[in-house]
Design a protein around this motif. Sequence first.
Motif, short mmCIF file in Angstrom:
data_model
loop_
_atom_site.label_atom_id
_atom_site.label_comp_id
_atom_site.label_asym_id
_atom_site.label_seq_id
_atom_site.Cartn_x
_atom_site.Cartn_y
_atom_site.Cartn_z
N ARG A 43 46.77 43.50 52.26
CA ARG A 43 45.84 44.16 53.05
C ARG A 43 45.47 43.06 54.12
NH1 ARG A 43 39.55 45.82 51.87
NH2 ARG A 43 38.77 45.61 53.97
N MET A 44 45.30 41.74 53.62
CA MET A 44 44.97 40.65 54.75
C MET A 44 46.29 40.54 55.44
SD MET A 44 42.20 39.00 54.25
CE MET A 44 42.51 37.59 55.27
N LEU A 45 47.32 40.46 55.25
CA LEU A 45 48.61 40.36 56.04
C LEU A 45 48.57 41.36 57.31
CD1 LEU A 45 51.08 39.16 53.61
CD2 LEU A 45 50.21 37.75 55.38
N LYS A 46 47.93 42.59 56.73
CA LYS A 46 47.84 43.74 57.67
C LYS A 46 46.58 43.75 59.00
CE LYS A 46 48.38 47.07 54.75
NZ LYS A 46 48.63 48.35 53.99
N GLU A 47 45.65 42.63 58.40
CA GLU A 47 44.55 42.75 59.31
C GLU A 47 44.77 42.44 60.65
OE1 GLU A 47 41.38 43.50 58.72
OE2 GLU A 47 41.04 43.30 56.68
N SER A 48 45.86 41.67 61.17
CA SER A 48 46.12 41.28 62.54
C SER A 48 47.48 41.03 62.51
CB SER A 48 45.00 40.05 62.79
OG SER A 48 45.27 39.67 64.24
N ALA A 49 47.83 40.83 63.76
CA ALA A 49 49.32 40.22 63.98
C ALA A 49 49.33 38.68 64.02
CB ALA A 49 49.57 40.74 65.51
N TRP A 50 49.10 38.24 62.88
CA TRP A 50 49.00 36.71 62.45
C TRP A 50 50.41 35.93 63.03
CZ3 TRP A 50 44.35 35.54 60.93
CH2 TRP A 50 43.51 36.50 60.09
N GLY A 51 50.17 34.97 63.50
CA GLY A 51 51.39 34.21 64.07
C GLY A 51 52.39 33.86 62.81
N PHE A 52 51.91 33.73 61.75
CA PHE A 52 52.87 33.34 60.80
C PHE A 52 53.40 34.35 60.01
CE2 PHE A 52 48.46 33.69 58.66
CZ PHE A 52 48.83 34.52 57.49
N ASN A 53 52.82 35.86 60.22
CA ASN A 53 53.72 36.67 59.60
C ASN A 53 54.30 37.85 60.55
OD1 ASN A 53 51.26 38.14 60.07
ND2 ASN A 53 51.94 39.41 58.19
N ARG A 54 54.36 37.70 61.92
CA ARG A 54 54.64 38.34 62.97
C ARG A 54 56.17 38.21 63.32
NH1 ARG A 54 53.25 38.35 69.33
NH2 ARG A 54 54.23 40.18 70.03
N LYS A 55 56.88 39.26 63.06
CA LYS A 55 58.30 39.06 63.46
C LYS A 55 58.58 40.21 64.35
CE LYS A 55 59.78 37.74 58.72
NZ LYS A 55 60.71 37.74 57.58
N ILE A 56 59.57 39.73 64.94
CA ILE A 56 60.54 40.69 65.86
C ILE A 56 61.90 40.63 65.85
CG2 ILE A 56 60.83 41.15 68.47
CD1 ILE A 56 58.36 39.78 69.20
N ARG A 57 62.52 41.73 65.64
CA ARG A 57 63.83 41.94 65.23
C ARG A 57 64.25 43.16 65.70
NH1 ARG A 57 64.89 43.73 59.01
NH2 ARG A 57 66.40 44.64 59.97
N ALA A 58 65.91 43.43 65.51
CA ALA A 58 66.23 44.44 66.10
C ALA A 58 66.35 45.52 64.92
CB ALA A 58 67.84 44.08 66.26
N LEU A 59 66.27 46.69 65.20
CA LEU A 59 66.49 47.67 64.31
C LEU A 59 67.83 48.30 64.07
CD1 LEU A 59 63.22 49.95 65.41
CD2 LEU A 59 63.55 48.66 63.17
N SER A 60 68.20 48.75 62.76
CA SER A 60 69.34 49.20 62.33
C SER A 60 69.49 50.56 62.32
CB SER A 60 69.75 48.55 60.88
OG SER A 60 69.46 47.25 60.73
N LEU A 61 70.35 51.25 62.88
CA LEU A 61 70.45 52.76 63.19
C LEU A 61 70.95 53.15 61.87
CD1 LEU A 61 69.98 54.47 65.47
CD2 LEU A 61 72.52 54.57 65.89
N VAL A 62 70.44 54.43 61.29
CA VAL A 62 70.99 55.07 60.09
C VAL A 62 71.41 56.53 60.78
CG1 VAL A 62 69.43 53.85 58.61
CG2 VAL A 62 68.52 55.85 59.81
N THR A 63 72.29 57.13 59.95
CA THR A 63 72.95 58.33 60.00
C THR A 63 71.93 59.66 59.80
OG1 THR A 63 73.74 58.41 57.81
CG2 THR A 63 75.08 57.49 59.42
N THR A 64 70.62 59.16 59.21
CA THR A 64 69.78 60.46 58.93
C THR A 64 69.41 61.17 60.09
OG1 THR A 64 69.08 59.11 57.07
CG2 THR A 64 67.66 60.91 58.04
N GLU A 65 69.37 62.42 60.09
CA GLU A 65 69.18 63.50 61.29
C GLU A 65 67.43 63.72 61.12
OE1 GLU A 65 71.60 66.83 61.76
OE2 GLU A 65 73.47 65.32 62.20
#
Length: 218
Positions: A43-65
């Motif tokens: 819950r604490m980690l979701k309170e804000s975009a904390w610098g120590f737990n903020r990540k930016i990465r590419a998403l992986s495409l899946v075949t689900t329609e």
Amino acid sequence: MASEVETCNMALSHIRAGSINSLTEGSLPAQQCKLWYPIIRNRMLKESAWGFNRKIRALSLVTTEIFNWAYAWQYPTDCLKINRLVGAHEELANADADVVSRLLDSQLLPLKDMRTQISYEVFNFDDNKTIGTNEADLRIDYAAKITDPNLFTDDFNIAFSYLLASVLAIPIVGAETGRALRSDSVQLYKEYLSAALANDLNEQYETPALSEFETIRR
């Protein structure tokens, strides 16, 4: 070095409930700490975009329609909350990039305020979380699940300990005394959370947007 036990002992000290040596002890405080620690941490980690737990990465495409969405993406396994989806074409502002701003209703808007908000929905397919969008080549900006307490800031840990204390108070101390201790812990949690959020924001800097006057002169 910070540890889960240290944070739990901070919380127990707030409600005057002694201390523990391990989360695997058979004592009531240890059992309650083991139960509530991961829940309150997330819950604490979701309170804000904390610098120590903020990540930016590419998403992986899946075949689900997914009905009404052109693309389906795998939801990151360590994602607790999506901050925003980032299109591959988006360039983040740096240095004088804020000059690339537009005049709208006589107000100069910095580039960051014009970032495209990408529409999306989150679904569950065969117990796998999936993100539906109409955009290709996406990145995700999100709050990640961090389990190593050494990555937490001191301010975060203090606020965390008070929020944890608030849920431990009644089960450990009892309802009569625990209610007052819970109320005090919640109030102190809010105060320390505000300080933690302010200090976290101080660890970032963005070049201020140029004024209309400066932009015209250039």
